[in-house]
Write a protein that holds these residues in place. Structure first.
Motif, PDB file in Angstrom:
ATOM      1  N   MET A   1       0.765  -1.180  -0.041  1.00 15.93           N
ATOM      2  CA  MET A   1      -0.002   0.114  -0.117  1.00 15.93           C
ATOM      3  C   MET A   1       0.836   1.320   0.077  1.00 15.93           C
ATOM      4  SD  MET A   1      -1.202   2.627   2.163  1.00 15.93           S
ATOM      5  CE  MET A   1      -0.830   2.162   3.614  1.00 15.93           C
ATOM      6  N   ALA A   2       1.850   1.352   0.863  1.00 15.34           N
ATOM      7  CA  ALA A   2       2.702   2.452   0.990  1.00 15.34           C
ATOM      8  C   ALA A   2       3.440   2.968  -0.408  1.00 15.34           C
ATOM      9  CB  ALA A   2       3.823   2.317   2.192  1.00 15.34           C
ATOM     10  N   ALA A   3       3.763   1.807  -0.865  1.00 20.26           N
ATOM     11  CA  ALA A   3       4.776   1.987  -2.268  1.00 20.26           C
ATOM     12  C   ALA A   3       3.629   2.375  -3.293  1.00 20.26           C
ATOM     13  CB  ALA A   3       5.287   0.775  -2.579  1.00 20.26           C
ATOM     14  N   THR A   4       2.607   2.186  -3.176  1.00 19.63           N
ATOM     15  CA  THR A   4       1.485   2.286  -4.344  1.00 19.63           C
ATOM     16  C   THR A   4       1.324   3.744  -4.278  1.00 19.63           C
ATOM     17  OG1 THR A   4       0.745  -0.037  -4.485  1.00 19.63           O
ATOM     18  CG2 THR A   4      -0.973   1.971  -5.207  1.00 19.63           C
ATOM     19  N   VAL A   5       0.774   4.247  -2.985  1.00 13.88           N
ATOM     20  CA  VAL A   5       0.383   5.536  -2.793  1.00 13.88           C
ATOM     21  C   VAL A   5       1.320   6.667  -2.727  1.00 13.88           C
ATOM     22  CG1 VAL A   5      -2.034   4.648  -1.804  1.00 13.88           C
ATOM     23  CG2 VAL A   5      -0.007   5.277  -0.205  1.00 13.88           C
ATOM     24  N   ILE A   6       2.624   6.502  -2.397  1.00 20.36           N
ATOM     25  CA  ILE A   6       3.435   7.311  -2.163  1.00 20.36           C
ATOM     26  C   ILE A   6       3.546   8.586  -3.096  1.00 20.36           C
ATOM     27  CG2 ILE A   6       5.368   6.360  -2.797  1.00 20.36           C
ATOM     28  CD1 ILE A   6       5.165   8.423   0.302  1.00 20.36           C
ATOM     29  N   PRO A   7       3.462   8.252  -4.416  1.00 19.91           N
ATOM     30  CA  PRO A   7       3.681   9.334  -5.355  1.00 19.91           C
ATOM     31  C   PRO A   7       2.695  10.426  -5.070  1.00 19.91           C
ATOM     32  CG  PRO A   7       3.432   7.219  -6.455  1.00 19.91           C
ATOM     33  CD  PRO A   7       3.326   6.909  -4.980  1.00 19.91           C
ATOM     34  N   LEU A   8       1.468  10.250  -4.376  1.00 22.51           N
ATOM     35  CA  LEU A   8       0.786  11.392  -3.887  1.00 22.51           C
ATOM     36  C   LEU A   8       1.291  12.383  -3.166  1.00 22.51           C
ATOM     37  CD1 LEU A   8      -2.691   9.479  -3.378  1.00 22.51           C
ATOM     38  CD2 LEU A   8      -2.277  10.669  -5.248  1.00 22.51           C
ATOM     39  N   ARG A   9       2.318  11.945  -2.362  1.00 16.19           N
ATOM     40  CA  ARG A   9       2.887  12.936  -1.471  1.00 16.19           C
ATOM     41  C   ARG A   9       4.035  13.857  -2.232  1.00 16.19           C
ATOM     42  NH1 ARG A   9       6.761  11.571   3.502  1.00 16.19           N
ATOM     43  NH2 ARG A   9       8.249  10.625   1.822  1.00 16.19           N
ATOM     44  N   LEU A  64     -12.090   3.254  -4.246  1.00 17.93           N
ATOM     45  CA  LEU A  64     -10.975   3.190  -3.673  1.00 17.93           C
ATOM     46  C   LEU A  64     -10.322   2.132  -4.436  1.00 17.93           C
ATOM     47  CD1 LEU A  64      -8.309   3.549  -1.889  1.00 17.93           C
ATOM     48  CD2 LEU A  64      -9.808   2.262  -0.312  1.00 17.93           C
ATOM     49  N   PRO A  65     -11.144   1.055  -4.738  1.00 12.77           N
ATOM     50  CA  PRO A  65     -10.460  -0.169  -5.565  1.00 12.77           C
ATOM     51  C   PRO A  65     -10.284   0.140  -6.878  1.00 12.77           C
ATOM     52  CG  PRO A  65     -12.526  -0.899  -4.653  1.00 12.77           C
ATOM     53  CD  PRO A  65     -12.405   0.462  -4.482  1.00 12.77           C
ATOM     54  N   VAL A  66     -10.714   1.083  -7.660  1.00 12.19           N
ATOM     55  CA  VAL A  66     -10.368   1.668  -8.924  1.00 12.19           C
ATOM     56  C   VAL A  66      -9.137   2.595  -8.734  1.00 12.19           C
ATOM     57  CG1 VAL A  66     -10.924   3.206 -10.731  1.00 12.19           C
ATOM     58  CG2 VAL A  66     -12.559   1.675  -9.902  1.00 12.19           C
ATOM     59  N   MET A  67      -8.724   3.421  -7.732  1.00 10.09           N
ATOM     60  CA  MET A  67      -7.811   4.164  -7.431  1.00 10.09           C
ATOM     61  C   MET A  67      -6.654   3.143  -7.186  1.00 10.09           C
ATOM     62  SD  MET A  67      -7.084   6.739  -4.326  1.00 10.09           S
ATOM     63  CE  MET A  67      -5.445   6.663  -3.316  1.00 10.09           C
ATOM     64  N   ARG A  95       1.052  -1.450  -7.029  1.00 11.95           N
ATOM     65  CA  ARG A  95       0.099  -1.319  -8.096  1.00 11.95           C
ATOM     66  C   ARG A  95       0.177   0.325  -8.324  1.00 11.95           C
ATOM     67  NH1 ARG A  95      -3.426  -5.626  -9.281  1.00 11.95           N
ATOM     68  NH2 ARG A  95      -3.075  -7.008  -7.671  1.00 11.95           N
ATOM     69  N   MET A  96      -0.417   0.737  -9.710  1.00  7.99           N
ATOM     70  CA  MET A  96      -0.433   1.990 -10.141  1.00  7.99           C
ATOM     71  C   MET A  96      -1.409   2.613  -9.280  1.00  7.99           C
ATOM     72  SD  MET A  96       2.216   1.988 -12.523  1.00  7.99           S
ATOM     73  CE  MET A  96       2.985   1.044 -11.300  1.00  7.99           C
ATOM     74  N   LEU A  97      -1.539   3.992  -9.698  1.00  8.90           N
ATOM     75  CA  LEU A  97      -2.649   4.709  -9.099  1.00  8.90           C
ATOM     76  C   LEU A  97      -3.316   5.426  -9.971  1.00  8.90           C
ATOM     77  CD1 LEU A  97      -0.477   6.949  -6.463  1.00  8.90           C
ATOM     78  CD2 LEU A  97      -2.572   5.962  -5.944  1.00  8.90           C
ATOM     79  N   ARG A  98      -4.714   5.399  -9.942  1.00  6.70           N
ATOM     80  CA  ARG A  98      -5.867   5.900 -10.766  1.00  6.70           C
ATOM     81  C   ARG A  98      -6.766   6.711 -10.149  1.00  6.70           C
ATOM     82  NH1 ARG A  98      -8.474   1.422 -12.610  1.00  6.70           N
ATOM     83  NH2 ARG A  98      -6.834   0.857 -14.040  1.00  6.70           N
ATOM     84  N   THR A  99      -6.479   7.982  -9.414  1.00  8.02           N
ATOM     85  CA  THR A  99      -7.453   8.810  -8.546  1.00  8.02           C
ATOM     86  C   THR A  99      -8.379   9.190  -9.498  1.00  8.02           C
ATOM     87  OG1 THR A  99      -6.093  10.824  -9.069  1.00  8.02           O
ATOM     88  CG2 THR A  99      -5.233   9.506  -7.231  1.00  8.02           C
TER      89      THR A  99
END
Length: 289
Positions: A1-9, A64-67, A95-99
């Motif tokens: 999870m952390a690796a997936t969402v860290i590009p948001l920071r 969230l599952p899509v994101m 995973r990639m990110l799809r916000t």
């Protein structure tokens, strides 16, 4: 999870993103239904626990599952280079990110154009602190929701200047803010078409479109061509020598449509590197000009 969402920071001091001591990632955002604060934690090896607050909370949880791109199919990702293959083995859950939140990815990407990352993060922090709003819910201290498009549009030029944002970048932000509704529509297009539409905005080029696509579209192929360091890093990491953008694009072609995924994996595994040949270029402070 952390690796997936860290590009948001956007840097360690990002007012919109906090990582607390328990490993939770807190983020404040603007959904179409309203502001939201969400908290994500790694519940176990295969599950993420999510909480959300604010008018946009229900919409966020539904999306969230899509994101998190849980629908990704990696059956065609079979890298031949041993370093990429090993990086994938070490990070199978990336995973990639799809916000789907295009404009929210546009502004930080524009701020990062042709400047040191630290400079861009400082500008982002100053502007969000001044024009953002308190995040809803029981949040960590100081968490802020980023400004909406109308607010970015009417920030005075002298405020951008004092935040060390040059006139070209501030002009591009204002123009993108005027077109925010149209930009959001690109989230419904395939990534290639979406990137082509983004590049019709004066001031948004291939690099900026890729940085947006990596966060808003879940585009695993969004290679940041034109990045100051990327080609050299890819060259030294995979070939043992520096290469330019054209050579990087040619070399990574067999990895399509997973070129960005491969680069991310190399970074996460600690394989990505580039020798240091001299001092870094100095930071530029436009606010003092």
């Amino acid at each position: 999870m952390a690796a997936t969402v860290i590009p948001l920071r956007r840097g360690g001091g990002d007012p919109c993103h906090r990582i607390t001591r328990d490993g939770a990632h807190w983020h404040a955002s603007r959904m179409p239904s309203g502001p939201v604060t969400y908290r994500l934690t790694q519940a176990d090896r295969h599950a993420v626990a999510a909480q959300a607050w604010g008018p946009g909370a229900e919409e966020f949880l539904e999306r969230l599952p899509v994101m998190l791109c849980l629908d990704e199919d990696l059956a065609d990702f079979v890298p031949e280079h041993p370093k990429i293959a090993e990086a994938h083995r070490l990070n199978p859950g990336l995973r990639m990110l799809r916000t789907g939140l295009v404009f929210e990815a546009v502004v930080p990407a524009i701020l990062e154009q042709k400047v040191h990352t630290k400079t861009a993060h400082d500008s982002w922090r100053k502007l969000v602190w001044r024009y953002g709003t308190p995040a809803p819910g029981p949040t960590p201290d100081g968490l802020r929701v980023p400004p909406d498009a109308e607010t970015w549009r009417y920030i005075p030029s002298w405020v951008y200047h004092r935040a060390n944002v040059g006139p070209q970048r501030s002009k591009t932000i204002v123009l993108a803010a005027r077109m925010a509704a149209k930009l959001e529509e690109t989230a419904q297009l395939d990534p290639v078409t979406a990137a082509r539409h983004l590049c019709t905005v004066p001031g948004i080029g291939v690099w900026t479109a890729a940085e947006i696509a990596q966060r808003a579209f879940g585009d695993a192929d969004a290679l940041s061509v034109g990045d100051f360091h990327l080609a050299a890093i890819v060259g030294w990491t995979l070939l043992g020598r520096p290469i330019d953008d054209d050579a990087m694009v040619e070399y990574l072609e067999p990895l399509r449509p997973h070129r960005y995924r491969a680069v991310r994996l190399l970074g996460l595994a600690g394989f990505a590197h580039k020798p240091k040949f001299g001092p870094r270029t100095p930071y530029t402070d436009h606010s003092r000009i």
